[in-house]
Design an enzyme around this catalytic site. Structure first.
Site, PDB file in Angstrom:
ATOM      1  N   CYS A  88       5.183  -9.427  15.671  1.00 12.11           N
ATOM      2  CA  CYS A  88       4.182 -10.232  14.989  1.00 12.11           C
ATOM      3  C   CYS A  88       4.697 -11.669  14.929  1.00 12.11           C
ATOM      4  O   CYS A  88       5.826 -11.913  14.490  1.00 12.11           O
ATOM      5  CB  CYS A  88       3.942  -9.687  13.581  1.00 12.11           C
ATOM      6  SG  CYS A  88       2.859 -10.715  12.567  1.00 12.11           S
ATOM      7  N   CYS A  91       5.538 -12.679  11.076  1.00  8.00           N
ATOM      8  CA  CYS A  91       6.630 -12.119  10.262  1.00  8.00           C
ATOM      9  C   CYS A  91       7.744 -11.442  11.049  1.00  8.00           C
ATOM     10  O   CYS A  91       8.749 -11.045  10.475  1.00  8.00           O
ATOM     11  CB  CYS A  91       6.064 -11.142   9.231  1.00  8.00           C
ATOM     12  SG  CYS A  91       5.491  -9.581   9.940  1.00  8.00           S
ATOM     13  N   CYS A 106      -9.066  -7.708  30.526  1.00  7.69           N
ATOM     14  CA  CYS A 106     -10.013  -8.243  29.537  1.00  7.69           C
ATOM     15  C   CYS A 106      -9.629  -9.661  29.092  1.00  7.69           C
ATOM     16  O   CYS A 106     -10.389 -10.309  28.386  1.00  7.69           O
ATOM     17  CB  CYS A 106     -10.108  -7.326  28.316  1.00  7.69           C
ATOM     18  SG  CYS A 106      -8.660  -7.332  27.239  1.00  7.69           S
ATOM     19  N   CYS A 137      -1.130  -6.608  11.267  1.00  6.38           N
ATOM     20  CA  CYS A 137       0.272  -6.298  11.020  1.00  6.38           C
ATOM     21  C   CYS A 137       0.369  -5.634   9.648  1.00  6.38           C
ATOM     22  O   CYS A 137      -0.128  -6.174   8.656  1.00  6.38           O
ATOM     23  CB  CYS A 137       1.106  -7.581  11.055  1.00  6.38           C
ATOM     24  SG  CYS A 137       2.832  -7.323  10.614  1.00  6.38           S
ATOM     25  N   CYS A 140       2.616  -8.010   7.097  1.00  6.95           N
ATOM     26  CA  CYS A 140       2.148  -9.275   6.519  1.00  6.95           C
ATOM     27  C   CYS A 140       0.633  -9.395   6.452  1.00  6.95           C
ATOM     28  O   CYS A 140       0.117 -10.357   5.901  1.00  6.95           O
ATOM     29  CB  CYS A 140       2.739 -10.461   7.268  1.00  6.95           C
ATOM     30  SG  CYS A 140       2.106 -10.694   8.941  1.00  6.95           S
ATOM     31  N   HIS A 143      -4.004 -10.852  11.247  1.00  9.35           N
ATOM     32  CA  HIS A 143      -4.925 -10.342  12.262  1.00  9.35           C
ATOM     33  C   HIS A 143      -4.248 -10.392  13.633  1.00  9.35           C
ATOM     34  O   HIS A 143      -3.699 -11.415  14.025  1.00  9.35           O
ATOM     35  CB  HIS A 143      -6.188 -11.207  12.272  1.00  9.35           C
ATOM     36  CG  HIS A 143      -7.129 -10.900  13.387  1.00  9.35           C
ATOM     37  ND1 HIS A 143      -7.950  -9.799  13.381  1.00  9.35           N
ATOM     38  CD2 HIS A 143      -7.389 -11.568  14.538  1.00  9.35           C
ATOM     39  CE1 HIS A 143      -8.676  -9.797  14.490  1.00  9.35           C
ATOM     40  NE2 HIS A 143      -8.355 -10.862  15.205  1.00  9.35           N
ATOM     41  N   HIS A 146      -8.117  -6.182  18.147  1.00  8.60           N
ATOM     42  CA  HIS A 146      -8.970  -5.022  17.898  1.00  8.60           C
ATOM     43  C   HIS A 146      -8.480  -3.811  18.697  1.00  8.60           C
ATOM     44  O   HIS A 146      -7.817  -3.958  19.721  1.00  8.60           O
ATOM     45  CB  HIS A 146     -10.421  -5.337  18.251  1.00  8.60           C
ATOM     46  CG  HIS A 146     -11.028  -6.307  17.304  1.00  8.60           C
ATOM     47  ND1 HIS A 146     -10.954  -7.680  17.497  1.00  8.60           N
ATOM     48  CD2 HIS A 146     -11.685  -6.126  16.132  1.00  8.60           C
ATOM     49  CE1 HIS A 146     -11.549  -8.284  16.478  1.00  8.60           C
ATOM     50  NE2 HIS A 146     -12.004  -7.373  15.647  1.00  8.60           N
ATOM     51  N   ASP A 150     -11.119   2.947  24.864  1.00 12.66           N
ATOM     52  CA  ASP A 150     -11.459   2.966  26.286  1.00 12.66           C
ATOM     53  C   ASP A 150     -10.251   2.696  27.190  1.00 12.66           C
ATOM     54  O   ASP A 150     -10.411   2.274  28.329  1.00 12.66           O
ATOM     55  CB  ASP A 150     -12.567   1.947  26.572  1.00 12.66           C
ATOM     56  CG  ASP A 150     -12.159   0.512  26.224  1.00 12.66           C
ATOM     57  OD1 ASP A 150     -11.011   0.287  25.799  1.00 12.66           O
ATOM     58  OD2 ASP A 150     -13.005  -0.389  26.372  1.00 12.66           O
ATOM     59  N   ARG A 158      -6.761   1.272  23.520  1.00 13.44           N
ATOM     60  CA  ARG A 158      -6.475  -0.074  24.010  1.00 13.44           C
ATOM     61  C   ARG A 158      -6.370  -1.004  22.812  1.00 13.44           C
ATOM     62  O   ARG A 158      -7.354  -1.347  22.178  1.00 13.44           O
ATOM     63  CB  ARG A 158      -7.576  -0.552  24.957  1.00 13.44           C
ATOM     64  CG  ARG A 158      -7.399  -1.990  25.434  1.00 13.44           C
ATOM     65  CD  ARG A 158      -8.390  -2.366  26.524  1.00 13.44           C
ATOM     66  NE  ARG A 158      -9.767  -2.191  26.136  1.00 13.44           N
ATOM     67  CZ  ARG A 158     -10.572  -3.176  25.725  1.00 13.44           C
ATOM     68  NH1 ARG A 158     -10.131  -4.425  25.653  1.00 13.44           N
ATOM     69  NH2 ARG A 158     -11.827  -2.928  25.394  1.00 13.44           N
ATOM     70  N   CYS A 160      -6.105  -4.395  21.895  1.00 17.38           N
ATOM     71  CA  CYS A 160      -6.408  -5.676  22.523  1.00 17.38           C
ATOM     72  C   CYS A 160      -5.923  -6.765  21.562  1.00 17.38           C
ATOM     73  O   CYS A 160      -6.498  -6.954  20.496  1.00 17.38           O
ATOM     74  CB  CYS A 160      -7.911  -5.764  22.760  1.00 17.38           C
ATOM     75  SG  CYS A 160      -8.430  -7.233  23.644  1.00 17.38           S
TER      76      CYS A 160
END
Length: 171
Positions: A88, A91, A106, A137, A140, A143, A146, A150, A158, A160
């Site tokens: 991350c 952190c 993607c 995470c 902490c 974000h 997602h 698939d 996955r 992503c």
């Protein structure tokens, strides 16, 4: 004017390319893992938004703390093939290893599972008219991206992840 409309339309397609699922993921869930951090470090990182702003770059703050998305195919770790651990960026929590990474085409780094130990937490994300599974995470709360069901590997998953949400520790 036509050029501007075309550019706006293309940008919309690019931003939704990783958000393919419009419904909840199927029942194929990754195995539940123990809720411990590596090296027995289960300490949650709690900072004020002002502290995060001082610690992170403007782009990292936008993605990690404001749940933004970086432009596809621009991340420094998208094409990384080195051996090591992805952490991350906020952190340092170890999230993925190089052998969990695959090319999903993607535009963002993709992984088929997380490091054991509950490194990632999930929440339903209903933003932008879609139903997705947000990954954050666990240490902490930042974000990361997602989770989709698939993936082409045996896990079928996955993760992503925004490249800017990650750091890389070379082996």
């Amino acid at each position: 004017m036509k050029r501007l409309l075309l550019m706006i339309g293309c940008a919309g397609l690019i931003l939704t390319s990783c958000a393919q699922n419009k419904t909840e993921p199927k029942k194929k869930e990754p195995k539940k893992q123990e809720q411990t951090m590596s090296n027995n470090d289960s300490t949650k990182v709690e900072k004020t938004e002002s502290e995060w702003k001082q610690l992170l770059t403007t782009e990292q703050y936008r993605v990690l703390r404001e749940k933004g998305t970086e432009m596809p195919f621009t991340g420094k770790l998208l094409n990384n093939k080195e051996k090591g651990v992805y952490t991350c960026a906020a952190c340092g929590n170890e999230l993925f290893t190089n052998d969990m990474k695959f090319d999903s085409h993607c535009g963002w780094p993709s992984f088929d599972k997380e490091i054991a130990g509950g490194k990632i937490k999930t929440e339903t994300d209903t933003s932008h008219g879609m139903i997705r599974t947000e990954i954050m995470c666990a240490k902490c709360g930042s974000h990361l991206g997602h989770l989709f069901d698939d993936g082409p590997t045996e896990t079928g998953m996955r993760y992503c992840v925004n490249s800017v949400s990650l750091d890389f520790k070379k082996e």
